[in-house]
Design a protein around this motif. Structure first.
Motif, PDB file in Angstrom:
ATOM      1  N   VAL A 170      -7.602   0.866   4.794  1.00 20.51           N
ATOM      2  CA  VAL A 170      -8.855   0.878   4.024  1.00 20.51           C
ATOM      3  C   VAL A 170      -8.927  -0.234   2.980  1.00 20.51           C
ATOM      4  CG1 VAL A 170      -9.309   3.342   4.383  1.00 20.51           C
ATOM      5  CG2 VAL A 170      -7.963   2.599   2.389  1.00 20.51           C
ATOM      6  N   SER A 171      -7.810  -0.880   2.688  1.00 20.02           N
ATOM      7  CA  SER A 171      -7.820  -1.919   1.664  1.00 20.02           C
ATOM      8  C   SER A 171      -6.631  -2.834   1.906  1.00 20.02           C
ATOM      9  CB  SER A 171      -7.743  -1.287   0.267  1.00 20.02           C
ATOM     10  OG  SER A 171      -7.801  -2.273  -0.744  1.00 20.02           O
ATOM     11  N   VAL A 177      -3.438  -6.561  -1.694  1.00 20.42           N
ATOM     12  CA  VAL A 177      -2.113  -6.882  -2.245  1.00 20.42           C
ATOM     13  C   VAL A 177      -1.252  -7.545  -1.156  1.00 20.42           C
ATOM     14  CG1 VAL A 177      -0.023  -5.919  -3.289  1.00 20.42           C
ATOM     15  CG2 VAL A 177      -2.273  -4.974  -3.881  1.00 20.42           C
ATOM     16  N   PRO A 178      -0.683  -8.719  -1.431  1.00 20.05           N
ATOM     17  CA  PRO A 178       0.160  -9.389  -0.441  1.00 20.05           C
ATOM     18  C   PRO A 178       1.313  -8.487   0.018  1.00 20.05           C
ATOM     19  CG  PRO A 178      -0.273 -10.842  -2.307  1.00 20.05           C
ATOM     20  CD  PRO A 178      -0.814  -9.495  -2.677  1.00 20.05           C
ATOM     21  N   GLN A 204       1.238  -5.865   1.833  1.00 22.10           N
ATOM     22  CA  GLN A 204       0.930  -4.432   1.774  1.00 22.10           C
ATOM     23  C   GLN A 204      -0.493  -4.196   2.262  1.00 22.10           C
ATOM     24  OE1 GLN A 204       1.592  -2.129  -2.068  1.00 22.10           O
ATOM     25  NE2 GLN A 204      -0.628  -2.115  -2.055  1.00 22.10           N
ATOM     26  N   ILE A 212      -3.283  -0.662   2.400  1.00 20.46           N
ATOM     27  CA  ILE A 212      -3.456   0.725   1.967  1.00 20.46           C
ATOM     28  C   ILE A 212      -4.033   1.535   3.121  1.00 20.46           C
ATOM     29  CG2 ILE A 212      -4.695   2.265   0.385  1.00 20.46           C
ATOM     30  CD1 ILE A 212      -2.493   0.688  -1.008  1.00 20.46           C
ATOM     31  N   LEU A 213      -3.361   2.650   3.443  1.00 18.09           N
ATOM     32  CA  LEU A 213      -3.829   3.579   4.484  1.00 18.09           C
ATOM     33  C   LEU A 213      -4.492   4.800   3.845  1.00 18.09           C
ATOM     34  CD1 LEU A 213      -0.674   3.652   6.809  1.00 18.09           C
ATOM     35  CD2 LEU A 213      -2.620   2.058   6.863  1.00 18.09           C
ATOM     36  N   ASP A 214      -5.332   5.462   4.651  1.00 24.34           N
ATOM     37  CA  ASP A 214      -5.997   6.667   4.146  1.00 24.34           C
ATOM     38  C   ASP A 214      -5.155   7.927   4.372  1.00 24.34           C
ATOM     39  OD1 ASP A 214      -6.281   6.891   6.870  1.00 24.34           O
ATOM     40  OD2 ASP A 214      -8.454   7.148   6.863  1.00 24.34           O
ATOM     41  N   ALA A 215      -3.853   7.784   4.373  1.00 22.92           N
ATOM     42  CA  ALA A 215      -2.943   8.930   4.480  1.00 22.92           C
ATOM     43  C   ALA A 215      -2.004   8.917   3.284  1.00 22.92           C
ATOM     44  CB  ALA A 215      -2.143   8.875   5.781  1.00 22.92           C
ATOM     45  N   THR A 250      -0.203  11.858   0.096  1.00 17.92           N
ATOM     46  CA  THR A 250       0.589  13.098   0.066  1.00 17.92           C
ATOM     47  C   THR A 250      -0.176  14.279   0.646  1.00 17.92           C
ATOM     48  OG1 THR A 250      -0.147  13.529  -2.200  1.00 17.92           O
ATOM     49  CG2 THR A 250       2.006  12.483  -1.918  1.00 17.92           C
ATOM     50  N   ASN A 263       0.039   8.011  -2.983  1.00 15.11           N
ATOM     51  CA  ASN A 263      -0.790   8.793  -3.889  1.00 15.11           C
ATOM     52  C   ASN A 263      -1.440   9.892  -3.046  1.00 15.11           C
ATOM     53  OD1 ASN A 263      -1.957   6.111  -6.101  1.00 15.11           O
ATOM     54  ND2 ASN A 263      -0.015   7.176  -6.029  1.00 15.11           N
ATOM     55  N   GLU A 264      -2.371  10.630  -3.620  1.00 17.13           N
ATOM     56  CA  GLU A 264      -2.886  11.773  -2.854  1.00 17.13           C
ATOM     57  C   GLU A 264      -3.625  11.354  -1.581  1.00 17.13           C
ATOM     58  OE1 GLU A 264      -4.848  14.738  -5.437  1.00 17.13           O
ATOM     59  OE2 GLU A 264      -3.606  13.835  -6.987  1.00 17.13           O
ATOM     60  N   TYR A 265      -4.480  10.330  -1.694  1.00 18.93           N
ATOM     61  CA  TYR A 265      -5.269   9.906  -0.536  1.00 18.93           C
ATOM     62  C   TYR A 265      -4.965   8.466  -0.128  1.00 18.93           C
ATOM     63  CZ  TYR A 265      -8.076  14.099  -1.432  1.00 18.93           C
ATOM     64  OH  TYR A 265      -8.496  15.396  -1.617  1.00 18.93           O
ATOM     65  N   HIS A 266      -3.943   7.890  -0.693  1.00 17.57           N
ATOM     66  CA  HIS A 266      -3.593   6.497  -0.434  1.00 17.57           C
ATOM     67  C   HIS A 266      -2.130   6.417  -0.018  1.00 17.57           C
ATOM     68  CE1 HIS A 266      -6.941   6.239  -3.360  1.00 17.57           C
ATOM     69  NE2 HIS A 266      -7.191   5.022  -2.940  1.00 17.57           N
ATOM     70  N   PHE A 304       0.754   3.489   0.633  1.00 12.28           N
ATOM     71  CA  PHE A 304       1.073   2.077   0.417  1.00 12.28           C
ATOM     72  C   PHE A 304       1.993   1.637   1.553  1.00 12.28           C
ATOM     73  CE2 PHE A 304      -0.027   1.564  -4.269  1.00 12.28           C
ATOM     74  CZ  PHE A 304      -0.510   2.857  -4.456  1.00 12.28           C
ATOM     75  N   TYR A 310     -13.629   6.059  -3.328  1.00  9.82           N
ATOM     76  CA  TYR A 310     -12.601   5.701  -2.355  1.00  9.82           C
ATOM     77  C   TYR A 310     -13.164   4.587  -1.496  1.00  9.82           C
ATOM     78  CZ  TYR A 310      -8.653   6.332   0.763  1.00  9.82           C
ATOM     79  OH  TYR A 310      -7.492   6.135   1.459  1.00  9.82           O
ATOM     80  N   ASP A 363     -14.347  -2.115  -1.535  1.00  8.41           N
ATOM     81  CA  ASP A 363     -13.548  -3.204  -2.111  1.00  8.41           C
ATOM     82  C   ASP A 363     -13.436  -4.392  -1.159  1.00  8.41           C
ATOM     83  OD1 ASP A 363     -11.396  -2.813  -0.318  1.00  8.41           O
ATOM     84  OD2 ASP A 363      -9.929  -2.398  -1.888  1.00  8.41           O
TER      85      ASP A 363
END
Lengths: 368, 368
Positions: A267-268, A271-272, A274, A276-279, A281, A308-311, A313, B92, B118
């Motif tokens: 979803v994002s 950051v080099p 890396q 971000i996934l939508d999965a 905790t 994180n809860e919805y992210h 890394f 989000y 984003d």
């Protein structure tokens, strides 16, 4: 492209992420192998349904030859009993307060029900809960073999079985959980030896009390391959049905036998190194550590370095291809059991990615 | 005896453990305080419902004066929209694949809906998903202020807002999440300063693109008290409604403002210095570390030193009274959000332990 990517390819645009994907062919192979192993060693398989909480999967385990199922909570036992499972071992030192006493009594009216006990107070409370019919409830004495969790010291097993019999409950055997065997092949083998020694002491104790241990029940996916002595009558593996990274690290499965992954979308990507996934905790639990990560994309070197809860890394290895925003990737969890419970249903396909079915996670929740 | 034990006393034998207990009076006080703080600083409160996922609690937040709610998934937004919430910010960077595009479009037909963006690919995908009516969807540009999670660098905010406007979407402002402020008061204050700087750059960028940032939206329970500059228009705290040990450690709440705990029963007590509770990772998540533990019984020094799925290892301090098997104890979690999602309903009482009500965790699951 490995089988997980191939399966995902068949699902793209047909699923909303995050979603747990089950490869039915790999899962069935896991079920059949475990059953074959047990048959070769004259063991009953009583799979722990905590891992999948799914009636459809439990049915496949029974069809393959499982002697019954293992549950971890009264609620799990109820869900599977309502679906027609007639032989359930609640392998937990349950305390029958609140509505649990009545629920256990009702379950025992229609189902062959065994529950774990490790202390006299619980034996008395269970006998009280059964009203005039304590003889409907079988109990299995839990002993500790080194995990230092629940379970009486093995030398107390005879006394506990006797206490149960005196209250009219039916002591049928002993069980233990070699949970200290989770750090590699040697540790697994040692834990299995501890398990056998503890069970032997417990069985002797029952014998001295004049009680035959019909059931001598052992854990667990990581220790099963060493649980083959003549003493043990049944094994209670759970995780083998799906496998996961933790079992692969322990040598208790191989990567190509992992049957469940979580489809997640990028979803994002600012950051080099890396994306971000939508999965996070709430999909994966926080199973792992900063050192070993919280899940991985097999065969790519990409590891979830933080949640994180919805992210999620996803750290990419140097020089790796960078999945674009919108790409769907298969995340294999470290520990599969706390993943399944986050979803209403499993998306069931196979290694070829054929049309998905949806199986409910029937006993999701049901913690009490 | 503290208020948690007093509340439990009123519940004994009326609940099956493990169960999440909410003290409604403490929770209402938390809601009212946050609203009072925001009013004093001319801020809108847009509480994040990820923490409670409970319509009844969302209603109390709106009744107290919240300007709307924040959601983390399309599913959460749908659940609250269906319950009548008319102003929802999906904070989000959502990717509208699968059914999500259509679902966002439908939501935007009946609800004032804002979503985070984003990157340009997501802006295009969202505009496509809106069919002929992109003007129904408000977008808020996410910028990063140091958490290095999602969010564009602040200097790109103007370009993204412009890209959204060109596609007919309605850019209304900017938001960020100061997630790097989670290690004490100084870190929280620094993260809030970073947040303000990033938001200021982003607002300038929108201005240079000819777009007014009506919404300048800031996180989060730990940083709220420092998010009071003239620039910020709204705050999105979530955890304040319940509080937890992590927020207490950070100084973002006090122990007496913690409004949720998990009632758990002692099921085994063979190991010296330890009892086993019926709350493990499937009730509490694995939030914590071996060093700080995984939850605690406030005021007793007893800490969960280890969790299995259905077992919590409660380490007792030297010389502490040992709860007997069958005793029910109140466990306060480290991080409350991953606890709530494990249960179908919250047991709602108050500090006096009066008759409990049950509120469903309406948006439990709904991860996609």
């Amino acid at each position: 492209m490995n089988r997980l990517h191939r399966a995902l390819d068949g699902l793209r645009e047909r699923i909303d992420t995050p979603a747990p994907i089950v490869l039915a062919d790999v899962m069935q192979d896991n079920i059949d192998r475990m059953q074959g192993f047990a048959a070769a060693h004259h063991l009953d398989v009583r799979p722990h349904v905590k891992t999948h909480k799914c009636v459809e999967i439990g049915r496949r385990q029974v069809e393959a030859g499982a002697a019954g199922i293992t549950a971890g909570t009264v609620g799990e036992a109820e869900v599977f009993a309502a679906a027609g499972f007639g032989d359930i071992f609640l392998a937990y030192p349950v305390w029958p307060a609140g509505t649990k006493g009545l629920r256990i009594r009702r379950l025992a009216e229609t189902t062959r029900l065994r529950v774990g006990v490790d202390n006299v107070a619980a034996i008395d409370a269970l006998a009280d809960a059964m009203g005039g019919e304590p003889g409907r409830l079988e109990v299995v004495v839990e002993v500790d073999c080194g995990a230092r969790r629940s379970g009486a010291p093995p030398e107390f097993a005879g006394d506990l079985a006797l206490a149960a019999r005196k209250r009219g409950l039916v002591p049928v055997g002993v069980f233990t959980y070699p949970g200290h065997g989770s750090s590699g092949r040697d540790a697994r083998e040692r834990a299995a030896r501890d398990q056998e020694a503890a069970l032997a002491t417990a069985v002797r104790g029952l014998g001295q009390a004049g009680i035959t241990a019909e059931v001598v029940s052992a854990g667990s996916t990581p220790t099963v391959e060493f649980s083959t002595g003549d003493l043990i009558t049944e094994i209670r593996p759970g995780e083998y049905v799906f496998g996961d990274l933790d079992n692969s690290r322990l040598g208790a499965c191989t990567d190509d036998r992992i049957a469940l992954f979580v489809a997640a979308t990028v979803v994002s990507d600012w950051v080099p190194g890396q994306v971000i996934l939508d999965a996070g905790t709430k999909a994966l639990g926080r199973e792992g550590s900063p050192e070993r990560g919280y899940g991985a994309v097999l065969g790519t070197g990409a590891v979830l370095s933080k949640l994180n809860e919805y992210h999620g890394f996803l750290a990419l290895p140097d020089g790796a291809a960078r999945p674009r925003v919108g790409a769907v990737v298969p995340v294999v969890p470290n520990h599969v059991c706390p993943v399944v419970i986050n979803f209403e249903e499993l998306i069931v396909t196979d290694s070829a990615g054929t049309a998905p079915r949806r199986w409910p996670v029937d006993a999701r929740g049901f913690l009490g």
